[in-house]
Design a protein around this motif. Structure first.
Motif, PDB file in Angstrom:
ATOM      1  N   SER A 146      23.343 -95.472-115.700  1.00 47.63           N
ATOM      2  CA  SER A 146      22.921 -94.082-115.922  1.00 47.63           C
ATOM      3  C   SER A 146      21.447 -93.919-115.548  1.00 47.63           C
ATOM      4  N   GLU A 147      20.979 -92.683-115.593  1.00 47.43           N
ATOM      5  CA  GLU A 147      19.587 -92.400-115.242  1.00 47.43           C
ATOM      6  C   GLU A 147      18.586 -92.982-116.236  1.00 47.43           C
ATOM      7  N   ILE A 148      19.048 -93.397-117.413  1.00 47.35           N
ATOM      8  CA  ILE A 148      18.132 -94.008-118.380  1.00 47.35           C
ATOM      9  C   ILE A 148      18.247 -95.531-118.414  1.00 47.35           C
ATOM     10  N   ASP A 149      19.018 -96.100-117.490  1.00 45.73           N
ATOM     11  CA  ASP A 149      19.158 -97.554-117.381  1.00 45.73           C
ATOM     12  C   ASP A 149      18.124 -98.066-116.386  1.00 45.73           C
ATOM     13  N   PHE A 150      17.061 -98.659-116.916  1.00 42.60           N
ATOM     14  CA  PHE A 150      16.017 -99.235-116.066  1.00 42.60           C
ATOM     15  C   PHE A 150      16.119-100.761-116.027  1.00 42.60           C
ATOM     16  N   ALA A 151      17.264-101.293-116.444  1.00 47.09           N
ATOM     17  CA  ALA A 151      17.474-102.737-116.458  1.00 47.09           C
ATOM     18  C   ALA A 151      18.313-103.198-115.269  1.00 47.09           C
ATOM     19  N   SER A 152      19.512-102.673-115.118  1.00 41.55           N
ATOM     20  CA  SER A 152      20.434-103.204-114.106  1.00 41.55           C
ATOM     21  C   SER A 152      19.936-102.980-112.680  1.00 41.55           C
ATOM     22  N   GLY A 153      19.438-101.791-112.390  1.00 44.08           N
ATOM     23  CA  GLY A 153      18.923-101.523-111.045  1.00 44.08           C
ATOM     24  C   GLY A 153      17.715-102.383-110.718  1.00 44.08           C
ATOM     25  N   TYR A 154      16.847-102.558-111.699  1.00 42.63           N
ATOM     26  CA  TYR A 154      15.669-103.398-111.496  1.00 42.63           C
ATOM     27  C   TYR A 154      16.080-104.840-111.219  1.00 42.63           C
ATOM     28  N   LEU A 155      17.007-105.375-112.023  1.00 44.71           N
ATOM     29  CA  LEU A 155      17.435-106.755-111.827  1.00 44.71           C
ATOM     30  C   LEU A 155      18.110-106.936-110.469  1.00 44.71           C
ATOM     31  N   ARG A 156      18.959-105.991-110.080  1.00 43.39           N
ATOM     32  CA  ARG A 156      19.602-106.072-108.758  1.00 43.39           C
ATOM     33  C   ARG A 156      18.536-106.062-107.658  1.00 43.39           C
ATOM     34  N   HIS A 157      17.537-105.190-107.809  1.00 50.20           N
ATOM     35  CA  HIS A 157      16.483-105.087-106.795  1.00 50.20           C
ATOM     36  C   HIS A 157      15.651-106.366-106.713  1.00 50.20           C
ATOM     37  N   VAL A 158      15.184-106.870-107.839  1.00 54.40           N
ATOM     38  CA  VAL A 158      14.305-108.043-107.809  1.00 54.40           C
ATOM     39  C   VAL A 158      15.060-109.276-107.327  1.00 54.40           C
ATOM     40  N   LEU A 159      16.339-109.402-107.674  1.00 53.30           N
ATOM     41  CA  LEU A 159      17.130-110.521-107.166  1.00 53.30           C
ATOM     42  C   LEU A 159      17.275-110.420-105.648  1.00 53.30           C
ATOM     43  N   GLY A 160      17.544-109.217-105.149  1.00 50.63           N
ATOM     44  CA  GLY A 160      17.620-109.024-103.702  1.00 50.63           C
ATOM     45  C   GLY A 160      16.300-109.307-103.023  1.00 50.63           C
ATOM     46  N   PHE A 161      15.222-108.962-103.674  1.00 47.41           N
ATOM     47  CA  PHE A 161      13.882-109.180-103.124  1.00 47.41           C
ATOM     48  C   PHE A 161      13.614-110.661-102.884  1.00 47.41           C
ATOM     49  N   ILE A 162      14.144-111.527-103.756  1.00 39.94           N
ATOM     50  CA  ILE A 162      13.945-112.966-103.571  1.00 39.94           C
ATOM     51  C   ILE A 162      15.114-113.604-102.807  1.00 39.94           C
ATOM     52  N   GLY A 163      16.036-112.778-102.322  1.00 41.21           N
ATOM     53  CA  GLY A 163      17.079-113.256-101.429  1.00 41.21           C
ATOM     54  C   GLY A 163      18.474-113.353-102.006  1.00 41.21           C
ATOM     55  N   ILE A 164      18.664-113.008-103.273  1.00 42.64           N
ATOM     56  CA  ILE A 164      19.985-113.089-103.901  1.00 42.64           C
ATOM     57  C   ILE A 164      20.621-111.703-103.860  1.00 42.64           C
ATOM     58  N   ASP A 165      21.466-111.503-102.850  1.00 39.38           N
ATOM     59  CA  ASP A 165      22.083-110.195-102.638  1.00 39.38           C
ATOM     60  C   ASP A 165      23.480-110.072-103.240  1.00 39.38           C
ATOM     61  N   ASP A 166      24.125-111.191-103.515  1.00 40.50           N
ATOM     62  CA  ASP A 166      25.478-111.193-104.065  1.00 40.50           C
ATOM     63  C   ASP A 166      25.368-111.154-105.585  1.00 40.50           C
ATOM     64  N   VAL A 167      25.335-109.937-106.140  1.00 39.11           N
ATOM     65  CA  VAL A 167      25.088-109.741-107.571  1.00 39.11           C
ATOM     66  C   VAL A 167      26.247-108.972-108.193  1.00 39.11           C
ATOM     67  N   THR A 168      26.827-109.538-109.234  1.00 44.62           N
ATOM     68  CA  THR A 168      27.860-108.860-110.013  1.00 44.62           C
ATOM     69  C   THR A 168      27.271-108.528-111.378  1.00 44.62           C
ATOM     70  N   ILE A 169      27.373-107.261-111.763  1.00 43.47           N
ATOM     71  CA  ILE A 169      26.874-106.821-113.073  1.00 43.47           C
ATOM     72  C   ILE A 169      28.075-106.525-113.969  1.00 43.47           C
ATOM     73  N   ILE A 170      28.073-107.137-115.143  1.00 43.14           N
ATOM     74  CA  ILE A 170      29.106-106.885-116.151  1.00 43.14           C
ATOM     75  C   ILE A 170      28.386-106.441-117.417  1.00 43.14           C
ATOM     76  N   ALA A 171      28.778-105.284-117.933  1.00 40.15           N
ATOM     77  CA  ALA A 171      28.044-104.694-119.054  1.00 40.15           C
ATOM     78  C   ALA A 171      28.921-104.471-120.274  1.00 40.15           C
ATOM     79  N   ALA A 172      28.369-104.827-121.418  1.00 44.11           N
ATOM     80  CA  ALA A 172      28.898-104.422-122.716  1.00 44.11           C
ATOM     81  C   ALA A 172      27.901-103.379-123.209  1.00 44.11           C
ATOM     82  N   ASP A 173      28.059-102.155-122.711  1.00 41.68           N
ATOM     83  CA  ASP A 173      27.046-101.138-122.973  1.00 41.68           C
ATOM     84  C   ASP A 173      27.495-100.130-124.029  1.00 41.68           C
ATOM     85  N   GLN A 174      26.507 -99.456-124.565  1.00 37.21           N
ATOM     86  CA  GLN A 174      26.697 -98.428-125.588  1.00 37.21           C
ATOM     87  C   GLN A 174      27.481 -98.943-126.792  1.00 37.21           C
ATOM     88  N   GLN A 175      27.135-100.135-127.247  1.00 41.82           N
ATOM     89  CA  GLN A 175      27.867-100.742-128.354  1.00 41.82           C
ATOM     90  C   GLN A 175      27.699 -99.989-129.671  1.00 41.82           C
TER      91      GLN A 175
END
Length: 193
Positions: A146-175
């Motif tokens: 969502s627009e208030i999630d500043f975690a998953s997009g950042y992690l995907r970006h920084v991992l790609g920045f260091i060369g790790i582009d194959d990223v799977t995100i699994i979330a247990a969100d809004q618990q």
């Protein structure tokens, strides 16, 4: 399932007991199996980058003093753990819409010019290619993606920045809203991985 791949597991939750992100990490590690798992538990805090660290990092490796090499020793170890891993597992809660400070400290120590990425005439180039990353995220109220999630997009970006582009995100969100169903569904997604 067993395989011959090496896994680096990074746990970012301050909680050791009752942590949903750690439960997801446990489920994924059990599912993947591995020849070797290196665990980096960030509940044992890492130091933050300091002026001395920055100066040492930007001093040419051949010109570093013994003190500068000592300043970078932990960072060098963390970078070596990343290079040795075939699979990176990051298990993190969302704190105040973003990643915990402990995980940011780890990122600051591993995202290093001339070590894990290069600046080229075509822009930054990550050096940790050919790796798979799983990002396991738990949140109380933040909807991942969502627009208030500043975690998953950042992690995907920084991992790609260091060369790790194959990223799977699994979330247990809004618990706090969805209750046990959120973790249950995320564990089912891990099992299906």
């Amino acid at each position: 399932m067993t395989n011959s791949q090496n896994i680096l597991r990074v746990d970012a939750s301050a909680r050791r007991a009752g942590s949903s992100s750690r439960a997801l990490g446990d489920a994924l590690i059990a599912k993947l199996g591995a020849e070797a798992v290196v665990s980096r538990d960030l509940a044992e805090p890492l130091p933050h980058v300091t002026e001395d660290w920055v100066h040492a990092n930007f001093t040419d490796e051949a010109d570093r003093s013994d003190e500068q090499r000592a300043e970078l020793a932990l960072s060098d170890q963390l970078v070596a753990e990343l290079f040795a891993a075939d699979i990176l597992v990051i298990a993190s809660p969302v704190y105040n819409f973003g990643i915990p400070a402990a995980l940011k400290a780890w990122i600051d120590l591993v995202a290093r010019a001339r070590k894990t990425f290069l600046y080229t005439e075509n822009g930054p180039q990550g050096l940790l290619t050919g790796k798979k990353a799983y990002v396991l995220i738990a949140s109380g109220g933040t909807a991942i993606g969502s627009e208030i999630d500043f975690a998953s997009g950042y992690l995907r970006h920084v991992l790609g920045f260091i060369g790790i582009d194959d990223v799977t995100i699994i979330a247990a969100d809004q618990q706090m809203i969805r209750g046990e169903e959120a973790l249950s569904q995320a564990i089912d997604l891990v099992a299906a991985t």
